[in-house]
Design a protein around this motif. Structure first.
Motif, PDB file in Angstrom:
ATOM      1  N   GLU A  52     -40.381  -9.429 -60.464  1.00 27.41           N
ATOM      2  CA  GLU A  52     -39.355  -8.464 -60.098  1.00 27.41           C
ATOM      3  C   GLU A  52     -39.508  -7.998 -58.652  1.00 27.41           C
ATOM      4  N   LYS A  53     -40.751  -7.831 -58.211  1.00 24.75           N
ATOM      5  CA  LYS A  53     -40.964  -7.395 -56.826  1.00 24.75           C
ATOM      6  C   LYS A  53     -40.566  -8.477 -55.844  1.00 24.75           C
ATOM      7  N   SER A  54     -40.836  -9.730 -56.173  1.00 18.37           N
ATOM      8  CA  SER A  54     -40.442 -10.813 -55.274  1.00 18.37           C
ATOM      9  C   SER A  54     -38.924 -10.892 -55.152  1.00 18.37           C
ATOM     10  N   ARG A  55     -38.236 -10.766 -56.272  1.00 15.86           N
ATOM     11  CA  ARG A  55     -36.771 -10.811 -56.221  1.00 15.86           C
ATOM     12  C   ARG A  55     -36.203  -9.613 -55.467  1.00 15.86           C
TER      13      ARG A  55
ATOM     14  N   GLY B 246     -42.501 -17.135 -53.358  1.00 23.77           N
ATOM     15  CA  GLY B 246     -42.470 -15.682 -53.194  1.00 23.77           C
ATOM     16  C   GLY B 246     -43.321 -14.968 -54.223  1.00 23.77           C
ATOM     17  N   TYR B 247     -43.405 -15.534 -55.439  1.00 25.69           N
ATOM     18  CA  TYR B 247     -44.268 -14.941 -56.463  1.00 25.69           C
ATOM     19  C   TYR B 247     -45.735 -15.000 -56.021  1.00 25.69           C
ATOM     20  N   SER B 248     -46.120 -16.129 -55.431  1.00 31.26           N
ATOM     21  CA  SER B 248     -47.498 -16.253 -54.953  1.00 31.26           C
ATOM     22  C   SER B 248     -47.779 -15.239 -53.849  1.00 31.26           C
ATOM     23  N   LEU B 249     -46.821 -15.064 -52.929  1.00 32.51           N
ATOM     24  CA  LEU B 249     -47.007 -14.120 -51.830  1.00 32.51           C
ATOM     25  C   LEU B 249     -47.162 -12.702 -52.355  1.00 32.51           C
ATOM     26  N   VAL B 250     -46.298 -12.298 -53.266  1.00 33.71           N
ATOM     27  CA  VAL B 250     -46.390 -10.945 -53.820  1.00 33.71           C
ATOM     28  C   VAL B 250     -47.695 -10.768 -54.593  1.00 33.71           C
TER      29      VAL B 250
END
Length: 353
Positions: A168-171, A192-196
């Protein structure tokens, strides 16, 4: 074997076929029902909001004697089982449906029930296909598939408070990623999930050695719970808001804001605002400086200078290690240590030139 063109059937048709025993949801080559309540909730919420879902593939048998058509679900049985079970009132929507949490089908307003029943699912039919035909279809589909990456594997494997928070934070911060931190292809592949997740790791553990294996271990550790969720989410939002509104726009698509640098910029800002655990830096963790409010303007100026350093053919002597660290394996702690130090200095010093 004949194959139909894609057709679009309302959910009401699938329910009718199931009630009339013309829909086979668990043929021998399919897995049994294994979806969690969270995954089932997310699918129904997707439908209620009118977003598309993947198509289903059915093997169609035409019975000449009974004049009936039987549809055996080759791909998509868990999706259809979830839809049919929800319509039958067999489960309520969980926390992953913010708009309809706690509701079952009968609790939905009448117009929303109508919308649900009229929602169209794309389906293709394999007409009178043999088992051999079906296995051949699977083989050919898989031969064209792009191998899944670590982020996609985690997304499929983990159904936890931590994993949903990361998603949810990545989106939420897609517009920030679009400023040059992540390309669209990387976003589709869930980078983006990996980055978050690494941003969460920075706040929880400090600056550490990186890599997908380390991210997966963090997911494993958080399987049993994520008690720090509210605090971590608030802190991530605080730093990313400043990055989005002030720091990154003037440097959009420049080397200094690409994913590896963005993570260490985030870490330096988080350390200035909140202080970080020592992580793998130990006693080399820079001094916790003033909060961001008084540092952002000079930080932007210093990042602009550091960006020019990265683009130069030969860096100034005092920034040779930063230059080399930015060009080398950016996941390793030696690289992260140097870049985190320089970005922390950039928050404190009036000028780095």
């Amino acid at each position: 074997m004949d194959q139909s063109s894609p057709e679009h059937y309302p959910i009401a048709d699938f329910i009718k076929w199931n009630n009339e025993k013309e829909l086979v949801l668990n043929p021998s080559f399919q897995r049994g029902p294994v979806w969690t309540t969270t995954a089932r909730t997310y699918l129904i919420d997707t439908i209620l909001h009118g977003y598309p879902i993947p198509k289903v593939l059915m093997r169609t048998h035409i019975d000449r004697t009974s004049h009936r058509i039987f549809r055996e679900v080759v791909d998509g049985q868990q999706r259809l089982r979830t839809i049919i079970d929800f319509a039958a009132g067999k489960f309520k929507l969980g926390v992953r449906s913010k708009s309809y949490r706690g509701a079952n089908y009968s609790a939905l307003p009448g117009e929303l029930q109508d919308k649900f029943l009229a929602y169209k699912i794309t389906a293709e039919q394999l007409i009178n296909a043999s088992d051999t035909d079906v296995l051949e279809v699977f083989a050919r589909i898989n031969s064209y598939a792009v191998p899944v990456n670590a982020a996609e594997l985690r997304n499929a494997k983990f159904d936890t408070e931590f994993s949903w928070s990361v998603q949810e934070k990545s989106r939420k911060w897609t517009e920030l990623w679009d400023l040059g931190i992540l390309g669209k292809r990387d976003q589709v592949r869930m980078i983006g999930y990996s980055l978050v997740a690494e941003m969460y790791s920075v706040l929880l553990q400090g600056v550490t050695d990186g890599g997908e294996d380390k991210v997966t271990r963090l997911y494993e550790r958080k399987k049993s719970g994520f008690p720090e969720q509210n605090e971590i989410e608030e802190r991530v939002d605080r730093i990313l808001e400043v990055m989005f509104e002030r720091v990154v726009p003037g440097l959009a698509n420049e080397p200094i804001v690409k994913r590896p640098q963005a993570l260490m910029i985030f870490a330096a800002m988080a350390h200035a605002e909140f202080g970080l655990p020592p992580g793998d830096l130990g006693d080399q963790l820079p001094q916790h400086g003033e909060n961001l409010e008084g540092s952002v303007d000079r930080f932007i100026s210093n990042l602009t200078y550091l960006n020019e350093v990265l683009k130069a053919e030969e860096p100034p002597r005092k920034l040779e290690r930063f230059y080399t660290a930015s060009k080398s394996s950016t996941q390793r702690i030696a690289s992260r240590r140097e870049r985190f130090k320089v970005f922390s200095d950039a928050l404190l010093r009036d000028s780095m030139e």
